[in-house]
Scaffold this active site. Sequence first.
Site, PDB file in Angstrom:
ATOM      1  N   ARG A  69       6.881 121.724  78.674  1.00 30.13           N
ATOM      2  CA  ARG A  69       6.852 123.187  78.803  1.00 30.13           C
ATOM      3  C   ARG A  69       7.477 123.831  77.569  1.00 30.13           C
ATOM      4  NH1 ARG A  69       9.035 125.381  84.391  1.00 30.13           N
ATOM      5  NH2 ARG A  69       8.036 127.271  83.588  1.00 30.13           N
TER       6      ARG A  69
ATOM      7  N   CYS B 189      16.023 128.619  81.320  1.00 28.19           N
ATOM      8  CA  CYS B 189      15.074 127.675  81.908  1.00 28.19           C
ATOM      9  C   CYS B 189      13.828 128.462  82.264  1.00 28.19           C
ATOM     10  CB  CYS B 189      15.696 126.980  83.108  1.00 28.19           C
ATOM     11  SG  CYS B 189      16.281 128.120  84.395  1.00 28.19           S
TER      12      CYS B 189
END
Length: 283
Positions: A180, A238
Amino acid sequence: MNAIVSASELAGALAGPQPPVLLDVRWQLSAPSADGTPSFDGRAAYAEGHLPGAVFVDLDRELAGAPGAGGRHPMPGADAFGAAMRRAGVSSGRPVVVYDGGQGWAAARAWWLLRWAGHPDVRVLDGGLPAWEGPLSTAAPAPEEGDLVPRPRAEEVLDADGAAALARSGVLLDARAGERYRGEVEPIDRVGGHIPGAVSAPTTENVGADGRFRPAGELRARFAALGAAGDAPVGVYCGSGVSGAHEILALAVAGIPAALYVGSWSEWSADPTRPVAVGPDPQ
């Protein structure tokens, strides 16, 4: 004070003269079912068995504000958070231990928020519920109202501009999975990639195969290799401020203070004017 507690240490504390308040924060990131409800029901898991005396806390409703421009799990209002914690029996003068189903992310979010609110004595059960070897209960307690009044610590929190600045002037760690960060996949948010200047630091690498934190010395060495050593300020983000709280907890175990960008990638990537970096390098 150590930010984590082992199951054996917790058992001893529960048998002592001032047992901690127990908060069960079972939650996991999952796609909603066809009717829009979460596919994992933490409250149902709690009803099937929890540490005796533990109170269930709903991450989506009590540890976050409504999703929107601020991300999927923005900060809850201080008043709303305080009221939720008082309902759970949390008082400023009594220790608190939080746990989840073992991943540690949700428990870390509760730990981080309680620290942000000024609670002086809160820890996470290392390894979560799977580490507990004592009995479980299906009884829902009715805790006495607590007295916690949040006194927010602004230094614990980063906004988008603060995260961008820290990526240039200090160390900004990206706690998501490496793919990611690199922008190879993005299963949730508008676009993949990372905040320019951020360093990839998947939070999954802070724990061993049993889900418990690696020793403090190993964590210090890991973070030092990522640039989080010395006097440089450290921040973490995050996807939506949940797994990032777990990285903050790992940094605390290592003795390294850090701030959390709560909106994280879900807020950053929603604004098409913000820059996005892809690939394995910070820039």
